[in-house]
Design an enzyme around this catalytic site. Structure first.
Site, mmCIF file in Angstrom:
data_model
loop_
_atom_site.group_PDB
_atom_site.id
_atom_site.type_symbol
_atom_site.label_atom_id
_atom_site.label_comp_id
_atom_site.label_asym_id
_atom_site.label_seq_id
_atom_site.Cartn_x
_atom_site.Cartn_y
_atom_site.Cartn_z
ATOM 1 N N GLY A 19 65.914 50.633 47.864
ATOM 2 C CA GLY A 19 66.673 49.385 47.793
ATOM 3 C C GLY A 19 67.542 49.207 49.025
ATOM 4 N N SER A 114 81.230 43.480 42.353
ATOM 5 C CA SER A 114 82.505 42.765 42.182
ATOM 6 C C SER A 114 82.452 41.758 41.035
ATOM 7 C CB SER A 114 82.898 42.074 43.486
ATOM 8 O OG SER A 114 81.922 41.130 43.855
ATOM 9 N N LYS A 146 77.236 46.729 34.015
ATOM 10 C CA LYS A 146 77.965 47.515 35.019
ATOM 11 C C LYS A 146 79.316 47.995 34.473
ATOM 12 C CE LYS A 146 74.990 47.652 38.310
ATOM 13 N NZ LYS A 146 74.457 48.958 38.749
ATOM 14 N N PRO A 169 81.086 47.402 45.170
ATOM 15 C CA PRO A 169 80.935 46.684 46.431
ATOM 16 C C PRO A 169 80.940 45.173 46.204
ATOM 17 C CG PRO A 169 79.008 48.072 45.964
ATOM 18 C CD PRO A 169 79.815 47.993 44.722
ATOM 19 N N LEU A 172 76.688 42.278 49.271
ATOM 20 C CA LEU A 172 76.183 43.060 50.411
ATOM 21 C C LEU A 172 75.012 42.343 51.058
ATOM 22 C CD1 LEU A 172 76.207 46.572 48.707
ATOM 23 C CD2 LEU A 172 77.942 45.607 50.231
ATOM 24 N N TRP A 208 72.662 25.389 47.962
ATOM 25 C CA TRP A 208 72.890 25.211 46.528
ATOM 26 C C TRP A 208 74.372 25.013 46.214
ATOM 27 C CZ3 TRP A 208 69.706 29.792 43.976
ATOM 28 C CH2 TRP A 208 68.341 29.596 44.245
ATOM 29 N N ARG A 215 83.164 33.433 49.049
ATOM 30 C CA ARG A 215 82.574 34.750 48.861
ATOM 31 C C ARG A 215 82.969 35.673 50.014
ATOM 32 N NH1 ARG A 215 81.770 32.743 44.689
ATOM 33 N NH2 ARG A 215 79.881 32.621 43.419
ATOM 34 N N ASP A 275 77.401 26.678 40.970
ATOM 35 C CA ASP A 275 78.324 27.266 41.952
ATOM 36 C C ASP A 275 78.622 28.731 41.627
ATOM 37 O OD1 ASP A 275 78.834 25.382 43.869
ATOM 38 O OD2 ASP A 275 80.597 24.536 42.861
HETATM 39 P P1 GDP Z 1 76.885 35.078 43.218
HETATM 40 O O1 GDP Z 1 77.795 35.603 44.278
HETATM 41 O O2 GDP Z 1 76.695 36.018 42.071
HETATM 42 O O3 GDP Z 1 77.279 33.700 42.753
HETATM 43 O O4 GDP Z 1 75.410 35.002 43.831
HETATM 44 P P2 GDP Z 1 74.684 34.297 45.075
HETATM 45 O O5 GDP Z 1 74.870 35.108 46.297
HETATM 46 O O6 GDP Z 1 73.282 34.063 44.639
HETATM 47 O O7 GDP Z 1 75.374 32.863 45.257
HETATM 48 C C1 GDP Z 1 76.620 32.691 45.842
HETATM 49 C C2 GDP Z 1 76.930 31.210 46.048
HETATM 50 O O8 GDP Z 1 76.078 30.678 47.058
HETATM 51 C C3 GDP Z 1 76.716 30.329 44.808
HETATM 52 O O9 GDP Z 1 77.753 29.363 44.775
HETATM 53 C C4 GDP Z 1 75.375 29.662 45.117
HETATM 54 O O10 GDP Z 1 75.197 28.427 44.446
HETATM 55 C C5 GDP Z 1 75.505 29.464 46.624
HETATM 56 N N1 GDP Z 1 74.235 29.214 47.331
HETATM 57 C C6 GDP Z 1 74.026 28.227 48.235
HETATM 58 N N2 GDP Z 1 72.757 28.222 48.653
HETATM 59 C C7 GDP Z 1 72.142 29.256 48.028
HETATM 60 C C8 GDP Z 1 70.807 29.758 48.062
HETATM 61 O O11 GDP Z 1 69.928 29.237 48.748
HETATM 62 N N3 GDP Z 1 70.546 30.865 47.295
HETATM 63 C C9 GDP Z 1 71.511 31.469 46.536
HETATM 64 N N4 GDP Z 1 71.186 32.565 45.825
HETATM 65 N N5 GDP Z 1 72.767 30.984 46.454
HETATM 66 C C10 GDP Z 1 73.085 29.898 47.193
#
Ligand code: GDP
Length: 315
Positions: A19, A114, A146, A169, A172, A208, A215, A275
């Site tokens: 992984g 997290s 978790k 973490p 990542l 999205w 983040r 979101d």
């Molecule tokens: P999270 O941290 O558990 O919410 O997981 P993600 O890393 O999948 O998504 C983080 C944020 O990025 C969320 O608000 C998503 O809607 C946004 N986001 C924007 N574009 C994308 C995309 O193309 N893929 C994913 N996975 N998230 C996206």
């Protein structure tokens, strides 16, 4: 404190070494001269099979275990495969943690995430905020599994005098990331989408959600460095956040990725997609006091990841 210092020739089991985190751990351990790594592919050892895991640990008896094997994914995968996320993670954790205890293995580092902290948690999130409020619904099954792992480590330490620590973490990214747009996290998704948009000469990059969630992102080799630091400093119990302590909005992230990739179109937001949690910034004070800090700046990490994408994942 654990009893003895780890020796470079001690047997160290990295569960989940193919992984993203596990492979970074293998790189980091080898770089530091650890020469006795115990590794098993999914084909060689099915971590969902209790009997196989118990006898493997009994027979091999590693000195230290990094539990980096898990069913993971981005917001869509977590929200869609809810049953698989809770079952597979619980099974892997109970098999390895209980198997380690049965085999008399005293030291283990359990990797969480997290997202174990409450959805509307005070920011930055300290380790002690665990279980102080409801979780984010899109990844609740994963988070519950978790939290169970953390509590298992804590309970075994109390009852059986083991030294099982838990690491949490932040988001990542880096080499060996998942670029499948249906299951990936946001950072690899944006790298892949921005690159494809550039190649196809598109005018738009679809992001999205609203772009407003914030983040925190940590380059995976930095995370591995933190985990090895924990082992070398004999941390023996408790939860330790691993992050940078810095955050960006998803819109800002998309802009940085576009600059790195060299895509000049406009960002459009697909608000039919969720979101997720509004913010999840870790407090990294606890590990900082113990001498660890992240080294890789976000832009530099994205540049390295884009390189890895071009070399290994574009197709
Ligand atoms: P999270 O941290 O558990 O919410 O997981 P993600 O890393 O999948 O998504 C983080 C944020 O990025 C969320 O608000 C998503 O809607 C946004 N986001 C924007 N574009 C994308 C995309 O193309 N893929 C994913 N996975 N998230 C996206």
């Amino acid at each position: 404190m654990a009893n003895l210092k780890i020796d470079k020739s001690d047997k160290i089991y990295v569960a989940g070494h193919n992984g993203m985190v596990g492979s970074a751990l293998v790189r980091g351990l080898q770089k530091r001269g650890y020469s006795n790594l115990l590794l098993r592919t999914r084909k060689e050892l099915d971590l969902l099979n209790q009997g196989s895991v118990f006898s493997f640990l009994q027979k091999e008896n590693p000195r230290y275990i990094f539990l980096a094997a898990a069913k993971v994914g981005g917001i869509n995968a977590n929200n869609t495969f809810r049953g698989q996320f809770i079952y597979e993670n619980l099974a892997i954790e109970t098999n390895i943690i209980h198997g380690a205890y049965l085999a008399g293995i005293k030291e283990l580092n359990f990797l969480g995430s997290s997202c174990i902290y409450p959805r509307d948690c005070e920011q930055p999130m300290k380790e002690e905020y665990l279980l102080t409020g409801p979780l984010e619904p899109t990844n609740e099954p994963y988070a519950i599994s978790k939290i169970a792992g953390i509590k298992m480590c804590e309970s075994y330490n109390r009852q059986y005098s083991t030294h099982y620590v838990s690491s949490m973490p932040t988001n990542l990214y880096g080499p060996n990331d998942n670029y499948d747009l249906n299951t990936s996290h946001v950072l690899p998704a944006l790298i892949s989408k921005a690159h494809q948009a550039k190649v196809q000469e598109d005018k738009q990059l679809v992001v999205w959600g609203s772009g407003k969630p914030m983040r925190e992102f940590l380059y995976v080799d930095d995370a591995a460095d933190a985990l090895i630091h924990m082992m070398e400093n004999n941390l023996a119990e408790g939860i330790f956040n691993i992050g940078t302590g810095e955050e960006v909005t998803i819109r800002e992230l998309a802009e940085i990725v576009m600059a790195v990739v060299g895509f000049k179109g406009e960002i459009v937001f697909d608000t039919n997609k969720p979101d997720g949690t509004p913010r999840k910034l870790l407090s990294v004070e606890k590990l900082k006091k113990l001498g660890w800090q992240a080294q890789t700046k976000l832009k530099e990490g994205i540049e390295k990841s884009y390189q890895d994408y071009l070399e290994n994942h574009e197709n």
